[in-house]
Scaffold this motif. Sequence first.
Motif, mmCIF file in Angstrom:
data_model
loop_
_atom_site.group_PDB
_atom_site.id
_atom_site.type_symbol
_atom_site.label_atom_id
_atom_site.label_comp_id
_atom_site.label_asym_id
_atom_site.label_seq_id
_atom_site.Cartn_x
_atom_site.Cartn_y
_atom_site.Cartn_z
ATOM 1 N N ASP A 222 57.632 156.130 74.619
ATOM 2 C CA ASP A 222 56.182 155.953 74.746
ATOM 3 C C ASP A 222 55.440 156.200 73.444
ATOM 4 O O ASP A 222 54.419 155.553 73.180
ATOM 5 C CB ASP A 222 55.635 156.886 75.839
ATOM 6 C CG ASP A 222 56.141 156.504 77.222
ATOM 7 O OD1 ASP A 222 56.562 155.334 77.376
ATOM 8 O OD2 ASP A 222 56.112 157.345 78.137
ATOM 9 N N PHE A 223 55.873 157.144 72.616
ATOM 10 C CA PHE A 223 55.083 157.457 71.424
ATOM 11 C C PHE A 223 55.122 156.302 70.418
ATOM 12 O O PHE A 223 54.181 156.124 69.646
ATOM 13 C CB PHE A 223 55.564 158.772 70.787
ATOM 14 C CG PHE A 223 56.852 158.676 70.022
ATOM 15 C CD1 PHE A 223 56.848 158.529 68.644
ATOM 16 C CD2 PHE A 223 58.075 158.764 70.685
ATOM 17 C CE1 PHE A 223 58.026 158.467 67.931
ATOM 18 C CE2 PHE A 223 59.248 158.697 69.982
ATOM 19 C CZ PHE A 223 59.237 158.545 68.595
ATOM 20 N N ALA A 226 52.613 153.860 71.797
ATOM 21 C CA ALA A 226 51.272 154.334 71.489
ATOM 22 C C ALA A 226 50.908 154.043 70.036
ATOM 23 O O ALA A 226 49.771 153.659 69.722
ATOM 24 C CB ALA A 226 51.179 155.839 71.760
ATOM 25 N N HIS A 241 57.207 157.861 62.004
ATOM 26 C CA HIS A 241 57.547 158.156 63.396
ATOM 27 C C HIS A 241 59.038 158.030 63.686
ATOM 28 O O HIS A 241 59.607 158.882 64.372
ATOM 29 C CB HIS A 241 56.752 157.234 64.339
ATOM 30 C CG HIS A 241 55.269 157.429 64.239
ATOM 31 N ND1 HIS A 241 54.595 158.444 64.869
ATOM 32 C CD2 HIS A 241 54.331 156.734 63.554
ATOM 33 C CE1 HIS A 241 53.302 158.369 64.595
ATOM 34 N NE2 HIS A 241 53.118 157.330 63.797
#
Length: 331
Positions: A222-223, A226, A241
């Motif tokens: 999910d990150f 996002a 990330h």
Amino acid sequence: LGFIYLVAFLCPVLADYGPDETPSRDTIVNQYQPPGTTIYVFGDAKRGERYALGWEVDGDRLVLERGEGEAKRVRAKHLGEPRRGWSRPGEVRTLQVGETTALYRVDHHPLGTDALGRDLLTRIIYGSRISLTIGFAAMAVAVTLGTFFGVLAGFFGGLVDGLVMRFVDILLAFPRLLLLLLIITIYHGAGIFVIVVVLGATGWMGVSRLVRAEVLRLKSLDFIAAARSMGYSKARIMLKHLVPNAMAPVIVAGTLMVGTTILVESALSFLGMGVPPEVPTWGNIVNDGSDALRDAWWIATLPGLAIVVTVVCFNLAGDALRDALDPRQRL
């Protein structure tokens, strides 16, 4: 590992001799001496220095033990300060021979000497600095390349993933030692920098596969979705990330790779294709003693044990990091 690196860092302080320091005036007594040897160096006002494994006073003469039952009798009038001075600094002691005061110093060799009379402990200590430096530097090159290609393959997928992974498969199909020998033969004599680059450039393929697998897992979370929805660029998503979150297996692989690289460098030096022979590395020292294993086993065996201990330490550290960074391994 901390102790090994401390020894490598403090080698100028811990070593009593230089890594290539040889007895400039007598190598017969000094060469091929076993561990625990003590050599006595007497000053000779006429001839410079006289080396002996033992001595005794016989009237006005000094009887020097030269090894293998050979002894040399020196008149007391010849004993004194060497005409050209002592070949190396050290505590000068006195000995009464008849009416003459003889001067001598004591050279200790806890791990013995090699074919040129050089102190083996000193060469192993200095060799640790070179071997560990090559291992870490080559690991840094391999991890950098492996992370770069792994992130590219995992993030973009498709054609990029196929091309990168097929390139990795082709490189893995070549025997690494033969590939190293081929490259080093072309650039032979270029020094330690070439060894580091070649070792790193031929060892990144496993890291790239680890990073690719981790990126494929992370980019579906999910990150990352996002980050995409916030309009972050692909470069920012990869560098800020994906790469930091994929570092756990890379750290473990890098730790294990240092030990493997030290082994490969030692193998190359043993074959005479590693760093220049005058540079003391553990592999070079083993190579120096390979021709005298029957009569002087300690020259090749003791640096070989240093390699074994260091590689085992790195492997144990890698296993410990795997457990610490991935608690699921303990389940």
